[in-house]
Design an enzyme around this catalytic site. Structure first.
Site, PDB file in Angstrom:
ATOM      1  CB  ILE A  16      -0.918   0.024   1.247  1.00  0.00           C
ATOM      2  CG1 ILE A  16      -1.761  -1.251   1.315  1.00  0.00           C
ATOM      3  CG2 ILE A  16      -1.807   1.271   1.233  1.00  0.00           C
ATOM      4  CD1 ILE A  16      -2.570  -1.382   2.604  1.00  0.00           C
ATOM      5  CG  ASP A  76       8.672  11.292  -2.548  1.00  0.00           C
ATOM      6  OD1 ASP A  76       7.600  11.191  -3.202  1.00  0.00           O
ATOM      7  OD2 ASP A  76       9.317  12.346  -2.486  1.00  0.00           O
ATOM      8  CG  ASN A 103      -4.041   5.549  -0.500  1.00  0.00           C
ATOM      9  OD1 ASN A 103      -5.196   5.926  -0.611  1.00  0.00           O
ATOM     10  ND2 ASN A 103      -3.215   6.043   0.430  1.00  0.00           N
ATOM     11  CE1 TYR A 169      -6.493  14.536  -6.295  1.00  0.00           C
ATOM     12  CE2 TYR A 169      -8.819  15.011  -6.630  1.00  0.00           C
ATOM     13  CZ  TYR A 169      -7.819  14.204  -6.112  1.00  0.00           C
ATOM     14  OH  TYR A 169      -8.157  13.060  -5.434  1.00  0.00           O
ATOM     15  CE  LYS A 173      -6.549  10.928  -7.415  1.00  0.00           C
ATOM     16  NZ  LYS A 173      -5.892   9.671  -6.985  1.00  0.00           N
ATOM     17  CB  VAL A 202     -12.937  10.595   1.695  1.00  0.00           C
ATOM     18  CG1 VAL A 202     -12.553   9.706   2.872  1.00  0.00           C
ATOM     19  CG2 VAL A 202     -13.543   9.777   0.569  1.00  0.00           C
TER      20      VAL A 202
END
Length: 270
Positions: A16, A76, A103, A169, A173, A202
């Site tokens: 992860i 990183d 993630n 952003y 995405k 979220v």
């Protein structure tokens, strides 16, 4: 534990990224409860230790004998060299990764196009897009060699519909959504699964980072409605990973009940 079949996740090795907080941390803990072995990676090593300790406690509480191996490895994803040498720093018994959860990602600012600092859009693309691609390329050939594996990418409602003030952003995405779709098509002749989880609002430190540490501005994003929390998305990730091997959850789009799009939501008056 009834939300997924934990037996399918026992002894699986899960990597992860961005596991030091928020969705990544919650996902690591939930995989630990399911009897998986977890490699937790992020830049913040102190925070990683805290999450790793929580994984150990969650696994112990589960009572499962399977799994229970946890490694915190600094990473990183925006640093080419760190990604290139990452597997060298992973313990030998965890090198055969079964599930990758991409993630790591973030957003900076709400500036309109024309006023966005070059350093900001370079940083977002470097982590959200290039970093995700780097880590995927690091593990996908191992998946191909073993003809098994699962790549789970964290997308966003912003990857489905752009909005003003989110030019960079949203672009990152949308790139993640396209890249995930390409993976799905390229791997169709294998037993490798590819999923994208696309959350709406979220409440994590996500908005605090967006507003450069201004907690009051971040809190206003969620005023008047009940947003999702990190654990809600962790459940979707782990659920997708726990399906039978012949089942691929290609896309999960998750919103709080009072959100319909990036800009359409219902807020109760004070």
């Amino acid at each position: 534990m009834s939300i997924f079949n934990a037996s399918r996740l026992q002894d699986k090795v899960v990597l992860i990224t961005g596991a030091s907080a928020g969705i990544g941390a919650a996902t690591a803990i939930l995989f630990a409860k399911a009897g998986s072995n977890v490699i937790l990676s992020a830049r913040r090593t102190d925070a990683l230790k805290t999450v790793t300790d929580a994984c150990v406690a969650a696994h112990k509480e589960s009572g499962l004998k399977a799994g229970g191996k946890f490694a915190a490895v600094s990473l990183d994803v925006g640093d080419k060299q760190q990604v290139a040498t990452f597997l060298e720093r992973v313990p030998e018994d965890l090198k055969n990764i079964d599930i990758l959860v991409n993630n790591a990602g973030f957003v900076l600012g709400v500036e309109k196009i024309g006023d966005i600092a070059e350093a900001d859009f370079e940083a977002m693309f470097n982590v959200n897009v290039f970093g995700l691609i780097r880590v995927t390329q690091l593990v996908v050939n191992g998946f191909k060699a073993r003809n098994t594996g699962h790549i789970i990418n964290l997308g966003s409602v912003a990857g489905r519909e752009p909005y003003a003030g989110g030019g960079i952003y949203c672009a990152t995405k949308h790139a993640v959504r396209s890249f995930t779709g390409t993976l799905l098509r390229e791997l169709v002749n294998t037993k490798i699964r590819v999923s994208e989880i696309q959350p709406g609002m979220v409440e994590t430190e996500f908005s605090v980072v967006r507003f450069r540490g201004d907690k009051s501005a971040a809190d206003k994003v969620y005023e008047g409605l009940q947003p999702l929390v990190a654990e809600d998305i962790a459940e979707e990730i782990v659920w997708a990973a726990s399906r039978p091997p012949h089942v691929n959850i290609a896309e999960v789009f998750v919103l709080p009940v009072n959100q319909a799009s990036p800009t359409i939501n219902y807020r109760e008056s004070k």
